[in-house]
Write an enzyme that holds these catalytic residues in place. Sequence first.
Site, PDB file in Angstrom:
ATOM      1  N   LYS A  93       3.425  -6.408  31.777  1.00 46.93           N
ATOM      2  CA  LYS A  93       2.634  -6.316  30.547  1.00 46.93           C
ATOM      3  C   LYS A  93       3.268  -5.245  29.687  1.00 46.93           C
ATOM      4  CE  LYS A  93      -1.000  -7.230  28.041  1.00 46.93           C
ATOM      5  NZ  LYS A  93      -0.061  -7.602  26.964  1.00 46.93           N
ATOM      6  N   LYS A 129       8.680  -4.816  28.875  1.00 48.24           N
ATOM      7  CA  LYS A 129       8.805  -4.605  27.424  1.00 48.24           C
ATOM      8  C   LYS A 129       9.876  -5.543  26.910  1.00 48.24           C
ATOM      9  CE  LYS A 129       7.250  -1.924  24.068  1.00 48.24           C
ATOM     10  NZ  LYS A 129       5.934  -1.288  23.840  1.00 48.24           N
ATOM     11  N   ASP A 169       4.270  -4.449  19.113  1.00 50.13           N
ATOM     12  CA  ASP A 169       4.792  -3.067  19.094  1.00 50.13           C
ATOM     13  C   ASP A 169       5.343  -2.896  17.677  1.00 50.13           C
ATOM     14  OD1 ASP A 169       5.522  -0.668  20.990  1.00 50.13           O
ATOM     15  OD2 ASP A 169       7.327  -0.974  19.829  1.00 50.13           O
ATOM     16  N   ASN A 244       0.375   0.342  12.716  1.00 54.01           N
ATOM     17  CA  ASN A 244      -0.841   0.001  13.459  1.00 54.01           C
ATOM     18  C   ASN A 244      -1.436   1.216  14.166  1.00 54.01           C
ATOM     19  OD1 ASN A 244      -1.717  -0.893  16.502  1.00 54.01           O
ATOM     20  ND2 ASN A 244      -2.583  -2.213  14.934  1.00 54.01           N
ATOM     21  N   SER A 380      -5.544  -4.667  25.723  1.00 50.84           N
ATOM     22  CA  SER A 380      -4.870  -5.948  25.969  1.00 50.84           C
ATOM     23  C   SER A 380      -5.319  -6.520  27.310  1.00 50.84           C
ATOM     24  CB  SER A 380      -3.351  -5.756  26.004  1.00 50.84           C
ATOM     25  OG  SER A 380      -2.816  -5.806  24.714  1.00 50.84           O
TER      26      SER A 380
HETATM   27  P1  NDP Z   1       4.256  -0.379  13.370  1.00 51.62           P
HETATM   28  O1  NDP Z   1       5.454  -1.222  13.150  1.00 51.62           O
HETATM   29  O2  NDP Z   1       2.928  -0.912  13.026  1.00 51.62           O
HETATM   30  O3  NDP Z   1       4.412   1.020  12.626  1.00 51.62           O
HETATM   31  C1  NDP Z   1       5.488   1.861  12.896  1.00 51.62           C
HETATM   32  C2  NDP Z   1       5.399   3.037  11.927  1.00 51.62           C
HETATM   33  O4  NDP Z   1       6.390   3.986  12.300  1.00 51.62           O
HETATM   34  C3  NDP Z   1       5.688   2.644  10.497  1.00 51.62           C
HETATM   35  O5  NDP Z   1       4.983   3.503   9.641  1.00 51.62           O
HETATM   36  C4  NDP Z   1       7.195   2.886  10.400  1.00 51.62           C
HETATM   37  O6  NDP Z   1       7.660   3.111   9.080  1.00 51.62           O
HETATM   38  C5  NDP Z   1       7.335   4.131  11.227  1.00 51.62           C
HETATM   39  N1  NDP Z   1       8.692   4.208  11.774  1.00 51.62           N
HETATM   40  C6  NDP Z   1       9.298   3.318  12.605  1.00 51.62           C
HETATM   41  N2  NDP Z   1      10.554   3.699  12.871  1.00 51.62           N
HETATM   42  C7  NDP Z   1      10.717   4.850  12.208  1.00 51.62           C
HETATM   43  C8  NDP Z   1      11.804   5.748  12.103  1.00 51.62           C
HETATM   44  N3  NDP Z   1      12.976   5.514  12.724  1.00 51.62           N
HETATM   45  N4  NDP Z   1      11.617   6.850  11.327  1.00 51.62           N
HETATM   46  C9  NDP Z   1      10.432   7.082  10.705  1.00 51.62           C
HETATM   47  N5  NDP Z   1       9.379   6.271  10.783  1.00 51.62           N
HETATM   48  C10 NDP Z   1       9.517   5.178  11.514  1.00 51.62           C
HETATM   49  O7  NDP Z   1       4.316   0.037  14.927  1.00 51.62           O
HETATM   50  P2  NDP Z   1       3.139   0.581  15.861  1.00 51.62           P
HETATM   51  O8  NDP Z   1       2.209   1.402  15.066  1.00 51.62           O
HETATM   52  O9  NDP Z   1       2.637  -0.554  16.644  1.00 51.62           O
HETATM   53  O10 NDP Z   1       3.958   1.510  16.881  1.00 51.62           O
HETATM   54  C11 NDP Z   1       4.196   2.893  16.629  1.00 51.62           C
HETATM   55  C12 NDP Z   1       4.538   3.582  17.928  1.00 51.62           C
HETATM   56  O11 NDP Z   1       3.439   3.447  18.846  1.00 51.62           O
HETATM   57  C13 NDP Z   1       5.763   3.049  18.669  1.00 51.62           C
HETATM   58  O12 NDP Z   1       6.382   4.112  19.361  1.00 51.62           O
HETATM   59  C14 NDP Z   1       5.150   2.100  19.686  1.00 51.62           C
HETATM   60  O13 NDP Z   1       5.994   1.879  20.783  1.00 51.62           O
HETATM   61  C15 NDP Z   1       3.914   2.879  20.066  1.00 51.62           C
HETATM   62  N6  NDP Z   1       2.835   2.106  20.678  1.00 51.62           N
HETATM   63  C16 NDP Z   1       2.304   1.011  20.038  1.00 51.62           C
HETATM   64  C17 NDP Z   1       1.267   0.322  20.613  1.00 51.62           C
HETATM   65  C18 NDP Z   1       0.566  -0.779  19.910  1.00 51.62           C
HETATM   66  O14 NDP Z   1      -0.470  -1.233  20.417  1.00 51.62           O
HETATM   67  N7  NDP Z   1       1.010  -1.228  18.756  1.00 51.62           N
HETATM   68  C19 NDP Z   1       0.783   0.661  21.977  1.00 51.62           C
HETATM   69  C20 NDP Z   1       1.337   1.883  22.503  1.00 51.62           C
HETATM   70  C21 NDP Z   1       2.347   2.542  21.878  1.00 51.62           C
HETATM   71  P3  NDP Z   1       8.419   1.915   8.311  1.00 51.62           P
HETATM   72  O15 NDP Z   1       7.345   0.918   7.986  1.00 51.62           O
HETATM   73  O16 NDP Z   1       8.997   2.586   7.126  1.00 51.62           O
HETATM   74  O17 NDP Z   1       9.454   1.393   9.258  1.00 51.62           O
END
Ligand code: NDP
Length: 448
Positions: A93, A129, A169, A244, A380
């Site tokens: 998962k 993943k 993600d 997110n 999830s």
């Molecule tokens: P999203 O794609 O919804 O959002 C990612 C955010 O991070 C955006 O604001 C993006 O900006 C920014 N970002 C991504 N890469 C970079 C970078 N290199 N430098 C600066 N900003 C960056 O992803 P999530 O919110 O789902 O995921 C965010 C984090 O949380 C990740 O590490 C993910 O692995 C982790 N996570 C997510 C889960 C989930 O349920 N979604 C569960 C557990 C962990 P921009 O739009 O400009 O790219």
Amino acid sequence: MSTIDQEVAGYYDKVLKRNAGEPEFHQAVAEVLESLKIVLQKDPHYADYGLIERLCEPERQIIFRVPWIDDDNNVRVNRGFRVQFNSALGPYKGGLRFHPSVNLGIIKFLGFEQIFKNSLTGLPIGGGKGGSDFDPKGRSEAEIMRFCQSFMTELWRYIGEYRDVPAGDIGVGGREVGYMFGQYRRLVNQHESGVLTGKGLTWGGSLVRKEATGYGTVYFTDEMMRANGDSLDGAKVIVSGSGNVATYAMQKAQELGATVVGFSDSSGWVETPNGVDIELLRDVKENRRGRVSEYVEETTGATFHKDGSIWDLSADVALPCATQNELNGDHAKALVDNGVKYVAEGANMPSTHEAIELFRAKKICFGPGKAANAGGVATSALEMQQNASRDSWSFDYTDNRLRGIMSNIFNIAANTAEEYDRAGDYIIGANIAGFKKVADAMLAQGVI
Ligand code: NDP
């Protein structure tokens, strides 16, 4: 070097040799192995039967071609990945990430972290993943759909509700899950709702799943603050990112009385001394898929910065919710100098080793991602439970389950840290508690 130090250095050396050029994976393994030294000292049987070597080697790694045709009729070729890391506790998962930086090492670090995180939730899920180096930015709706369909046309044969259950993600939200689910359903000719999570509410999705990682991170932070005699009420909070996880972390933090003083995306960061208008932010980011500078244009009292760092703001709490290694040693120093007392990772591995060491040295309460952001995968798993029983739960019921799970995770991390004489070190506590459950299952199931 003590015998244990030597033993663990030996495991790490093997990981370095077998996984060359994968620095994020090395970093994630190093952090867990460091925590395991005191476990191996006390319970050497955890090293029996090649357990540590097996734990560091994915059960299966799948790499595939994802060809698709863009709107100008050019053929594009991306690379798809699914790393099925460990299924001792349940089906693999973990989410799918679509971002140009994706490579095997990044997927392996995420899959490795996922093993311990999923174990901490107390739910029967293994760790995996996946993702692709596809960049969704600037792509039309039709291009996104074609890409998702092509991705699933290869992935479908490796997943299933009892085998491997992907989710979202970075770059993969409800829209992408929808297109992938549609293609899966078509290929297998079955409405197998348990194969993906993060689905739409009318076709097997769960209430609270969208909010769960952000809410869960704040629930964890709330527990950590209370345990240390503090509260989010009246606190100033920095949240990096605006995707997110970040959006719903901001929403819940403000609901609990905090003021979110800044957020960001990869184009810059926004200072919001009077708090964040969540509805406006959701409109800009979720509906219009815009940049954070657009938020500033449509409100007062917020300023956009291209230079400098969001971590220069002054706050009581920092919640890195964007991506790996976004908070380095210099950022950590700025946060500490400006009075931060609590840090909890909404993202996976957002803090570098140097940042973590500084937080430790300065006795900043630190919630590691594998504990603090486990609310997403936990919900999830609740979605999978609803799918299996053909039921759908209310928002409040599901949110209460999430809250309970986050509270348990905090208590397990805190109690385990105490048990190993490292009270207050939630990294050690989370790593050891997550590890022991998986390790016990692996030992019981034999050398496989
Ligand atoms: P999203 O794609 O919804 O959002 C990612 C955010 O991070 C955006 O604001 C993006 O900006 C920014 N970002 C991504 N890469 C970079 C970078 N290199 N430098 C600066 N900003 C960056 O992803 P999530 O919110 O789902 O995921 C965010 C984090 O949380 C990740 O590490 C993910 O692995 C982790 N996570 C997510 C889960 C989930 O349920 N979604 C569960 C557990 C962990 P921009 O739009 O400009 O790219």
